[in-house]
Design a protein around this motif. Structure first.
Motif, PDB file in Angstrom:
ATOM      1  N   VAL A  29     -30.324 -25.717 -30.752  1.00  0.00           N
ATOM      2  CA  VAL A  29     -31.009 -25.554 -32.039  1.00  0.00           C
ATOM      3  C   VAL A  29     -30.362 -26.431 -33.103  1.00  0.00           C
ATOM      4  O   VAL A  29     -31.048 -27.044 -33.924  1.00  0.00           O
ATOM      5  CB  VAL A  29     -31.012 -24.079 -32.460  1.00  0.00           C
ATOM      6  CG1 VAL A  29     -31.619 -23.907 -33.847  1.00  0.00           C
ATOM      7  CG2 VAL A  29     -31.793 -23.242 -31.443  1.00  0.00           C
ATOM      8  N   GLU A  57     -44.387 -26.381 -24.825  1.00  0.00           N
ATOM      9  CA  GLU A  57     -43.299 -26.944 -25.622  1.00  0.00           C
ATOM     10  C   GLU A  57     -43.328 -28.470 -25.627  1.00  0.00           C
ATOM     11  O   GLU A  57     -42.820 -29.101 -26.548  1.00  0.00           O
ATOM     12  CB  GLU A  57     -41.950 -26.435 -25.106  1.00  0.00           C
ATOM     13  CG  GLU A  57     -41.658 -24.997 -25.471  1.00  0.00           C
ATOM     14  CD  GLU A  57     -41.671 -24.770 -26.972  1.00  0.00           C
ATOM     15  OE1 GLU A  57     -40.869 -25.424 -27.674  1.00  0.00           O
ATOM     16  OE2 GLU A  57     -42.494 -23.967 -27.445  1.00  0.00           O
ATOM     17  N   ALA A 110     -34.188 -19.217 -37.826  1.00  0.00           N
ATOM     18  CA  ALA A 110     -34.760 -19.427 -36.489  1.00  0.00           C
ATOM     19  C   ALA A 110     -35.598 -18.238 -36.039  1.00  0.00           C
ATOM     20  O   ALA A 110     -35.338 -17.088 -36.394  1.00  0.00           O
ATOM     21  CB  ALA A 110     -33.650 -19.682 -35.484  1.00  0.00           C
ATOM     22  N   PHE A 123     -38.694 -26.577 -37.692  1.00  0.00           N
ATOM     23  CA  PHE A 123     -39.025 -27.348 -36.492  1.00  0.00           C
ATOM     24  C   PHE A 123     -40.517 -27.593 -36.396  1.00  0.00           C
ATOM     25  O   PHE A 123     -41.332 -26.683 -36.559  1.00  0.00           O
ATOM     26  CB  PHE A 123     -38.548 -26.613 -35.237  1.00  0.00           C
ATOM     27  CG  PHE A 123     -38.933 -27.312 -33.960  1.00  0.00           C
ATOM     28  CD1 PHE A 123     -38.254 -28.438 -33.542  1.00  0.00           C
ATOM     29  CD2 PHE A 123     -39.999 -26.848 -33.193  1.00  0.00           C
ATOM     30  CE1 PHE A 123     -38.620 -29.103 -32.368  1.00  0.00           C
ATOM     31  CE2 PHE A 123     -40.362 -27.491 -32.021  1.00  0.00           C
ATOM     32  CZ  PHE A 123     -39.666 -28.622 -31.617  1.00  0.00           C
ATOM     33  N   ARG A 136     -34.634 -26.785 -31.666  1.00  0.00           N
ATOM     34  CA  ARG A 136     -35.211 -25.767 -30.796  1.00  0.00           C
ATOM     35  C   ARG A 136     -34.387 -25.617 -29.530  1.00  0.00           C
ATOM     36  O   ARG A 136     -33.567 -26.472 -29.190  1.00  0.00           O
ATOM     37  CB  ARG A 136     -36.638 -26.119 -30.413  1.00  0.00           C
ATOM     38  CG  ARG A 136     -36.725 -27.273 -29.438  1.00  0.00           C
ATOM     39  CD  ARG A 136     -37.978 -27.235 -28.621  1.00  0.00           C
ATOM     40  NE  ARG A 136     -38.319 -28.579 -28.165  1.00  0.00           N
ATOM     41  CZ  ARG A 136     -39.547 -28.982 -27.942  1.00  0.00           C
ATOM     42  NH1 ARG A 136     -40.551 -28.172 -28.121  1.00  0.00           N
ATOM     43  NH2 ARG A 136     -39.786 -30.219 -27.523  1.00  0.00           N
ATOM     44  N   HIS A 157     -37.029 -21.630 -32.164  1.00  0.00           N
ATOM     45  CA  HIS A 157     -37.393 -22.713 -33.064  1.00  0.00           C
ATOM     46  C   HIS A 157     -36.688 -22.508 -34.401  1.00  0.00           C
ATOM     47  O   HIS A 157     -36.720 -21.397 -34.955  1.00  0.00           O
ATOM     48  CB  HIS A 157     -38.900 -22.743 -33.317  1.00  0.00           C
ATOM     49  CG  HIS A 157     -39.702 -23.246 -32.171  1.00  0.00           C
ATOM     50  ND1 HIS A 157     -41.069 -23.168 -32.134  1.00  0.00           N
ATOM     51  CD2 HIS A 157     -39.334 -23.854 -31.009  1.00  0.00           C
ATOM     52  CE1 HIS A 157     -41.522 -23.690 -31.009  1.00  0.00           C
ATOM     53  NE2 HIS A 157     -40.480 -24.109 -30.303  1.00  0.00           N
ATOM     54  N   GLY A 174     -42.922 -29.184 -33.555  1.00  0.00           N
ATOM     55  CA  GLY A 174     -43.005 -29.724 -32.209  1.00  0.00           C
ATOM     56  C   GLY A 174     -44.141 -30.709 -32.057  1.00  0.00           C
ATOM     57  O   GLY A 174     -44.992 -30.847 -32.951  1.00  0.00           O
TER      58      GLY A 174
END
Length: 261
Positions: A65, A150, A101, A119, A70, A115, A121
């Motif tokens: 992280v 992911e 998180a 974050f 992540r 995450h 993605g």
């Protein structure tokens, strides 16, 4: 290198992130975390919890992280989840940035996804259909789905469509045909991947599952059947949900890239 050192000196990044940028990995007491894997390979580094203590899993998760925003952890149990929750609550970054998180533990698939609050993605314009023959195959199929998600693919889960009643899969064939790549998880005799591969134009990945018993049990018949498929498909190892999901995600990345060209 200079940009990284200046960012470290200014407090914009921490020591772990600086090391990961310079060396490609971050060193912890539990091992080295490959922070550069996603940039190099297109697949986020995953932490396999099996064989590690909960403390080691939590330490690697915290490093993931810190360095990438992540963490993706597979084959976990309740002790791993508790250790990760504690680690995220206690994590002190070298920078002033708040972590905030979220920890998503899926007990059925044994996956944990963390995450950081900021974050973002990848978001691919590609769909992966994850098909499971029966309820007993859903956990391994779910691991594949988490990994492909992911990587950035849209996931379409289609469950309990095994060949004991072909109407169940035939009812879903139009839906499956809309996907860019298909993962099919099946145990026992493992016939479903071959059937699906004969119905769709997209690449099909057979994911044998260790359900079944007696001769050919524990995924052996499903694996051998997929390897002998008369319909064209790709086969991964028994219960290799991570590998199937990662391969599907890579295909989804290629589909997305082709659509952008």
């Amino acid at each position: 290198m200079r940009d990284t050192l200046e960012a470290l000196d200014a407090g914009e990044i921490g020591v772990a992130e600086a090391e990961s940028r310079l060396a490609g990995y971050a060193t912890t007491a539990a091992g080295r975390f490959d922070a550069a894997r996603e940039g190099r390979r297109g697949i986020p580094e995953a932490i396999l919890a099996e064989g590690k203590t909960p403390a080691e899993v939590a330490a690697l998760t915290a490093t993931a992280v810190e360095t990438t925003g992540r963490a993706l952890v597979t084959r976990t149990d309740a002790d791993d989840a508790a250790a990760i929750e504690t680690a995220m609550a206690d994590l002190e970054l070298d920078t002033a940035d708040a972590l905030d998180a979220t920890v998503d533990h899926d007990e059925r698939t044994g996956t944990i996804v963390v995450h950081a609050g900021d974050f973002e993605g990848p978001d691919l314009d590609a769909t992966v259909a994850v098909v499971a023959a029966g309820t007993a195959d859903a956990a391994v199929a779910g691991e594949a789905a988490v990994v492909a998600r992911e990587i950035g693919a849209t996931i379409d889960r289609i469950d309990d469509v095994g060949v004991a009643n072909l109407d169940r899969i035939l009812d879903q064939r139009d839906r499956i045909r809309e996907a860019d790549v298909v993962v099919v998880a099946a145990g026992r005799e493992g016939a479903l991947p071959t059937v699906v591969a004969g119905l769709v134009a997209a690449p099909v990945i057979a994911l044998p599952v260790s359900t079944g018993y007696g001769v050919g049990g524990e995924g052996v018949a499903a694996l051998e059947g997929a390897l002998q498929s008369c319909s064209v498909l790709t086969t991964v190892n028994v219960d290799a949900g991570f590998v199937a999901g990662a391969q599907a995600g890579l295909i989804a990345r290629a589909v997305d890239a082709a659509g952008r060209d």
